[in-house]
Design an enzyme around this catalytic site. Structure first.
Site, PDB file in Angstrom:
ATOM      1  N   ARG A 105       0.713  -1.631   0.021  1.00 19.83           N
ATOM      2  CA  ARG A 105       0.356   0.031  -0.083  1.00 19.83           C
ATOM      3  C   ARG A 105       0.879   1.472   0.227  1.00 19.83           C
ATOM      4  O   ARG A 105       1.571   1.609   1.096  1.00 19.83           O
ATOM      5  CB  ARG A 105      -1.217  -0.191   1.501  1.00 19.83           C
ATOM      6  CG  ARG A 105      -1.567   1.383   1.776  1.00 19.83           C
ATOM      7  CD  ARG A 105      -2.800   1.280   2.532  1.00 19.83           C
ATOM      8  NE  ARG A 105      -4.004   0.377   2.101  1.00 19.83           N
ATOM      9  CZ  ARG A 105      -4.704   0.705   2.485  1.00 19.83           C
ATOM     10  NH1 ARG A 105      -5.695   1.781   3.318  1.00 19.83           N
ATOM     11  NH2 ARG A 105      -5.966   0.153   2.107  1.00 19.83           N
ATOM     12  N   HIS A 132      -7.298   0.454  -6.662  1.00 19.85           N
ATOM     13  CA  HIS A 132      -7.680   0.002  -5.208  1.00 19.85           C
ATOM     14  C   HIS A 132      -8.443  -1.795  -6.078  1.00 19.85           C
ATOM     15  O   HIS A 132      -9.807  -1.895  -5.423  1.00 19.85           O
ATOM     16  CB  HIS A 132      -8.697   0.766  -4.054  1.00 19.85           C
ATOM     17  CG  HIS A 132      -8.463  -0.076  -3.097  1.00 19.85           C
ATOM     18  ND1 HIS A 132      -7.906  -1.258  -2.730  1.00 19.85           N
ATOM     19  CD2 HIS A 132      -8.772   0.558  -1.881  1.00 19.85           C
ATOM     20  CE1 HIS A 132      -7.669  -1.102  -1.416  1.00 19.85           C
ATOM     21  NE2 HIS A 132      -8.876  -0.843  -1.257  1.00 19.85           N
ATOM     22  N   GLN A 135     -10.559  -4.045  -3.059  1.00 22.97           N
ATOM     23  CA  GLN A 135     -11.587  -3.590  -2.768  1.00 22.97           C
ATOM     24  C   GLN A 135     -12.748  -3.746  -4.306  1.00 22.97           C
ATOM     25  O   GLN A 135     -13.268  -4.168  -3.208  1.00 22.97           O
ATOM     26  CB  GLN A 135     -12.204  -2.100  -2.765  1.00 22.97           C
ATOM     27  CG  GLN A 135     -12.827  -1.165  -2.357  1.00 22.97           C
ATOM     28  CD  GLN A 135     -13.389  -1.893  -1.418  1.00 22.97           C
ATOM     29  OE1 GLN A 135     -12.427  -1.621  -0.288  1.00 22.97           O
ATOM     30  NE2 GLN A 135     -14.632  -2.138  -0.968  1.00 22.97           N
ATOM     31  N   ASP A 220     -17.592   7.355  -2.150  1.00 24.95           N
ATOM     32  CA  ASP A 220     -15.459   7.763  -1.543  1.00 24.95           C
ATOM     33  C   ASP A 220     -15.693   8.607  -0.767  1.00 24.95           C
ATOM     34  O   ASP A 220     -16.179   9.682  -0.900  1.00 24.95           O
ATOM     35  CB  ASP A 220     -14.987   7.011  -2.294  1.00 24.95           C
ATOM     36  CG  ASP A 220     -13.499   6.454  -1.328  1.00 24.95           C
ATOM     37  OD1 ASP A 220     -13.410   6.674  -0.241  1.00 24.95           O
ATOM     38  OD2 ASP A 220     -12.490   6.587  -1.761  1.00 24.95           O
ATOM     39  N   CYS A 260     -16.670   1.990   0.098  1.00 27.45           N
ATOM     40  CA  CYS A 260     -14.917   1.128   0.720  1.00 27.45           C
ATOM     41  C   CYS A 260     -14.795   1.307   2.391  1.00 27.45           C
ATOM     42  O   CYS A 260     -14.215   0.165   2.577  1.00 27.45           O
ATOM     43  CB  CYS A 260     -13.753   0.815   0.088  1.00 27.45           C
ATOM     44  SG  CYS A 260     -13.397   2.893   0.321  1.00 27.45           S
ATOM     45  N   ARG A 288     -14.025  -8.463   2.051  1.00 28.75           N
ATOM     46  CA  ARG A 288     -12.946  -7.921   1.892  1.00 28.75           C
ATOM     47  C   ARG A 288     -11.883  -9.096   1.979  1.00 28.75           C
ATOM     48  O   ARG A 288     -10.758  -9.761   1.165  1.00 28.75           O
ATOM     49  CB  ARG A 288     -12.297  -6.748   1.822  1.00 28.75           C
ATOM     50  CG  ARG A 288     -12.383  -5.531   2.086  1.00 28.75           C
ATOM     51  CD  ARG A 288     -12.009  -5.335   0.936  1.00 28.75           C
ATOM     52  NE  ARG A 288     -10.354  -4.949   0.897  1.00 28.75           N
ATOM     53  CZ  ARG A 288      -9.590  -4.146   0.889  1.00 28.75           C
ATOM     54  NH1 ARG A 288     -10.724  -2.974   1.433  1.00 28.75           N
ATOM     55  NH2 ARG A 288      -8.836  -4.348   0.621  1.00 28.75           N
TER      56      ARG A 288
HETATM   57  N1  NVA Z   1      -9.981   7.148  -1.014  1.00 19.99           N
HETATM   58  C1  NVA Z   1      -9.286   6.622   0.100  1.00 19.99           C
HETATM   59  C2  NVA Z   1      -9.821   5.252   0.103  1.00 19.99           C
HETATM   60  C3  NVA Z   1      -9.851   4.352   0.834  1.00 19.99           C
HETATM   61  C4  NVA Z   1      -9.897   3.129   1.470  1.00 19.99           C
HETATM   62  C5  NVA Z   1      -7.515   6.654  -0.123  1.00 19.99           C
HETATM   63  O1  NVA Z   1      -7.539   6.811  -0.761  1.00 19.99           O
HETATM   64  O2  NVA Z   1      -7.803   7.339   1.206  1.00 19.99           O
HETATM   65  N1   CP Z   2     -11.556   0.163   2.631  1.00 20.14           N
HETATM   66  C1   CP Z   2     -10.078   0.190   2.478  1.00 20.14           C
HETATM   67  O1   CP Z   2      -8.964  -0.382   2.355  1.00 20.14           O
HETATM   68  O2   CP Z   2      -9.673   0.436   4.218  1.00 20.14           O
HETATM   69  P1   CP Z   2      -8.396   0.145   5.174  1.00 20.14           P
HETATM   70  O3   CP Z   2      -7.641   1.538   4.215  1.00 20.14           O
HETATM   71  O4   CP Z   2      -9.015   0.135   6.574  1.00 20.14           O
HETATM   72  O5   CP Z   2      -8.261  -0.666   4.694  1.00 20.14           O
END
Ligand code: NVA
Ligand code: CP
Length: 301
Positions: A105, A132, A135, A220, A260, A288
Site C-alpha cells: 500500500r 484499489h 476493494q 468514497d 469502501c 474483503r
Molecule cells: N480513496 C480512499 C480510499 C481508502 C480505502 C483513500 O485513498 O484514502
Molecule cells: N477500504 C479500505 O481499504 O479500508 P482500509 O483503508 O481500512 O484498509
C-alpha cells in the site's frame, strides 16, 4: 532456462474476465469454509508493506493468512529501511528471497509498478493513489450475493475521481456493467483512465441524472489519504454530490449503496443512507476477507 515470472495483481486488468468470475465464485465459496478445514497456505508467508494507514486491508490479509495456515508480516513504513531511503527496487529483491507474496500500500502507482518489476513473487496492490483493485473484488462479490449478476446493470459513482473510482471504471468493462460517472469539474479521474472506460462509461454533470434508475450507488471520501490539506476546500465543492435519501429515491427501487470505508456521515453520504436499508457497507467490508482468500489461493497455488 525458462524464467518464471510472478503473477502480480496491480490492477483489475491483470486478471481476465473469466479469472475474475472464477475468483468471485471462489470468494463466495470461502464463506462456507470451516475454520478447521484445509490449510492451503500452510508454511507460506505474506509480507505487507504499508506506507499509508489501513484497518480493513491489513486485518483482512492478516486474517486470511492465519485462517489458511500461513503467516503475515506487517511492515509499516517507519519500521523499515524505506523510511531511511532504501529504494523500493532493493526491498522488492530482498523480500522476494524470503517470502511468498507481498502486499504493498503506497502513494504513487509508479512506486508499486517499480516494486513489482523487481519482485520475483506475486505483488498485490493494497491501494495506491491510482487503483484499489482488492476493494473491487469485495464490492462485486457483495453485489452478486445481494442481487445476482452485475453484468448489464447500471452503477453510479458520485464524488471524487479517486483510486476507488478508477478501479470502478476498469471494473465496468471487465464485469460488464455501465458506470455513470458524476464528479465535480476538476475532480474527474485522469483523462487516460476516463478514455479507457470506453463504452462502459457514461459521464454526467448532475447527480440527479447520474443516479436515475441505477442499481448500485457508490461513493468514497472527498479527500483521500495524502489530500488532508485540501479537505476544507473540497467540502464546499463536493457537497452537491452527497449521497442522501433524495438521491437514493431516484434509483431503481432495489438499488444498493456501497462505500469502501472509512466513511464520513454528513459529508459524502448522509447518516440515513449509510445506516439505512439500501446500505450493504458492512457485508462489503467483510467480503474483503473472503475475496482476498480466493485471490491469494489463485496467486500462490
Ligand atoms: N480513496 C480512499 C480510499 C481508502 C480505502 C483513500 O485513498 O484514502
Ligand atoms: N477500504 C479500505 O481499504 O479500508 P482500509 O483503508 O481500512 O484498509
Amino acid at each position: 532456462m525458462i524464467e518464471i515470472v510472478a503473477r502480480h495483481f496491480l490492477t483489475l486488468g491483470d486478471l481476465s474476465p473469466a479469472e475474475l468470475d472464477g475468483l468471485l465464485r471462489r470468494g463466495i465459496g470461502q464463506k462456507s469454509r470451516k475454520v478447521s478445514g484445509p490449510r492451503p497456505l500452510s508454511g507460506r508467508v505474506l509480507a505487507m508493506v504499508f506506507e499509508k494507514s489501513s484497518t480493513r486491508t491489513r486485518v483482512s490479509f492478516e486474517t486470511t493468512m492465519a485462517q489458511l495456515g500461513g503467516t503475515a508480516i506487517f511492515l509499516s513504513v517507519q519500521d523499515t529501511q524505506l523510511s531511511r531511503g532504501e529504494p523500493v527496487e532493493d526491498m522488492a529483491r530482498v523480500l522476494s528471497r524470503m517470502v511468498d507474496a507481498i502486499v504493498v500500500r503506497t502513494h504513487g502507482h509508479d512506486r508499486l509498478v517499480r516494486f513489482a518489476a523487481h519482485a520475483s513473487v506475486p505483488v498485490i496492490n493494497g491501494l495506491t493513489d491510482r487503483h484499489h483493485p482488492c476493494q473491487l473484488l469485495a464490492d462485486m462479490q457483495t453485489y452478486v450475493e445481494h442481487r445476482g449478476p452485475i453484468a448489464g446493470r447500471r452503477v453510479a459513482w458520485l464524488g471524487d475521481g479517486n483510486n476507488v473510482c478508477c478501479s470502478y471504471i476498469e471494473a465496468a468493462g471487465l464485469y460488464g456493467f455501465t458506470l455513470h460517472l458524476c464528479c465535480p469539474p476538476g475532480y474527474l479521474p485522469p483523462p487516460e483512465v476516463v478514455e479507457g472506460g470506453g463504452a462502459a462509461l457514461r459521464c454526467f454533470e448532475r447527480p440527479e441524472e447520474a443516479v436515475r434508475g441505477v442499481h448500485l450507488v457508490v461513493t468514497d471520501v472527498w479527500a483521500s489519504m495524502g489530500q488532508e490539506q485540501e479537505a476544507e476546500a473540497r467540502r464546499a465543492v463536493f457537497l452537491p454530490y452527497q449521497v442522501n435519501e433524495a438521491l437514493m429515491g431516484l434509483c431503481d427501487p432495489g438499488a444498493l449503496f456501497m462505500h469502501c470505508l472509512p466513511a464520513h456521515r454528513g459529508e459524502e453520504v448522509s447518516a440515513g443512507v449509510m445506516d439505512g436499508p439500501s446500505s450493504v457497507v458492512w457485508d462489503e467490508a467483510g467480503n474483503r476477507l473472503h475475496a482476498q482468500k480466493a485471490l491469494l489461493e489463485l496467486l500462490l497455488r
